[in-house]
Design an enzyme around this catalytic site. Structure first.
Site, PDB file in Angstrom:
ATOM      1  N   GLY A 133      -7.066 102.538  -4.279  1.00  0.00           N
ATOM      2  CA  GLY A 133      -7.786 102.257  -5.514  1.00  0.00           C
ATOM      3  C   GLY A 133      -6.900 101.414  -6.403  1.00  0.00           C
ATOM      4  N   SER A 186      -2.949 102.049   0.769  1.00  0.00           N
ATOM      5  CA  SER A 186      -3.139 101.069  -0.302  1.00  0.00           C
ATOM      6  C   SER A 186      -2.358 101.508  -1.538  1.00  0.00           C
ATOM      7  CB  SER A 186      -4.630 100.879  -0.582  1.00  0.00           C
ATOM      8  OG  SER A 186      -4.872  99.799  -1.438  1.00  0.00           O
ATOM      9  N   ALA A 187      -3.029 101.883  -2.625  1.00  0.00           N
ATOM     10  CA  ALA A 187      -2.320 102.341  -3.823  1.00  0.00           C
ATOM     11  C   ALA A 187      -1.430 103.536  -3.510  1.00  0.00           C
ATOM     12  CB  ALA A 187      -3.318 102.700  -4.920  1.00  0.00           C
ATOM     13  N   HIS A 204      -2.063  95.376   2.175  1.00  0.00           N
ATOM     14  CA  HIS A 204      -3.146  94.387   2.263  1.00  0.00           C
ATOM     15  C   HIS A 204      -2.590  92.965   2.356  1.00  0.00           C
ATOM     16  CE1 HIS A 204      -6.211  97.401   1.269  1.00  0.00           C
ATOM     17  NE2 HIS A 204      -5.495  97.745   0.220  1.00  0.00           N
ATOM     18  N   GLU A 220      -3.384  94.311   7.197  1.00  0.00           N
ATOM     19  CA  GLU A 220      -4.432  95.314   7.338  1.00  0.00           C
ATOM     20  C   GLU A 220      -4.294  96.053   8.670  1.00  0.00           C
ATOM     21  OE1 GLU A 220      -5.265  95.515   4.314  1.00  0.00           O
ATOM     22  OE2 GLU A 220      -7.417  95.109   4.324  1.00  0.00           O
TER      23      GLU A 220
END
Length: 246
Positions: free
Chosen positions: A88, A121-122, A158, A193
């Protein structure tokens, strides 16, 4: 320590949250005999936190509960069998980790009790020393830079080095080169990714492994040095206290 640091949560290869890394995640949970996952979804801004926990549990075939369901988030960390931190917005996530007093409890849970930490991710960003290499906008005013520091190097999830037609702004490589120019002593690990870093605790010391579901490599950026394209964790092990896996 037991860390799984994933570039992203979803990929086209497999359905479901963490589907592309499901086997590795499930193997870790089974090895640590985890019955219930504690999810920290603070990075999720436009979706329901309970829905994210349900999605995670359904994808992995187990139980996951969001930390907001507990009256005392610190106690939730202290009792956790496994800590998962969702993707997020990294700025919002890091802000709430600090405001809720969770940074030290998470560090102690992972380092002292061996609680598995899985972040994508985050959630991958905040496992590093700071969130300075996130791709996200600083959407909140109370932005905090220091993070959990479980992994000693900066990570850029990413990571994309493809050329986008018509895009006239800086490329990701140029942005990371700017970071390294301002911070010449630091390295940045760029994860494409569907790739991850896994740190596993063993009696002879923690080991480090790199894995990509797409068979792709990762990059290491350092000011004044040629960017390295790597396909195994050996170059990272040389920069950290971890041993190469296998």
């Amino acid at each position: 320590m037991e860390l799984l640091l994933l570039s992203n949560g979803k990929a086209t290869e497999c359905q479901g949250l963490l589907g592309w890394a499901r086997e590795r995640v499930q193997t870790l949970l089974a090895r640590k005999q985890v019955k219930r996952i504690l999810l920290i979804p603070y990075a999720v801004i436009r979706s329901d936190w309970d829905a994210r926990a349900n999605e995670l549990g359904e994808s992995l075939g187990g139980e996951a509960i969001s930390i907001h369901q507990f009256d005392d988030p610190v106690d939730a960390i202290q009792q956790a069998e496994a800590i998962f931190i969702s993707g997020g917005n990294t700025w919002r996530l890091n802000q709430l980790l600090h405001e809720n007093g969770l940074v030290v409890p998470i560090q102690r849970a992972v380092r002292e009790r061996g609680v598995p930490y899985v972040g994508w991710s985050a959630g991958c960003n905040v496992a590093t020393p700071s969130i300075r290499t996130t791709n996200d906008m600083p959407v909140c005013n109370a932005a905090v830079l220091p993070a959990l520091g479980l992994f000693p190097l900066q990570i850029n999830p990413h990571y994309l080095d493809a050329s986008i037609s018509g895009h006239m702004g800086e490329t990701r490589d140029e942005r990371l080169a700017e970071f390294c120019a301002i911070n010449p002593s630091e390295h940045v690990v760029a994860l494409r990714e569907a790739s991850l870093l896994q740190i596993s605790g063993e009696s002879s010391g923690d080991t480090l492994e790199y894995w990509s579901a797409r068979g792709e490599g990762f990059k290491i950026f350092k000011h004044g040095e040629a960017t390295q394209e790597c396909r195994d964790a050996s170059p990272l092990a040389a920069l950290t206290a971890f041993r190469p896996h296998g």
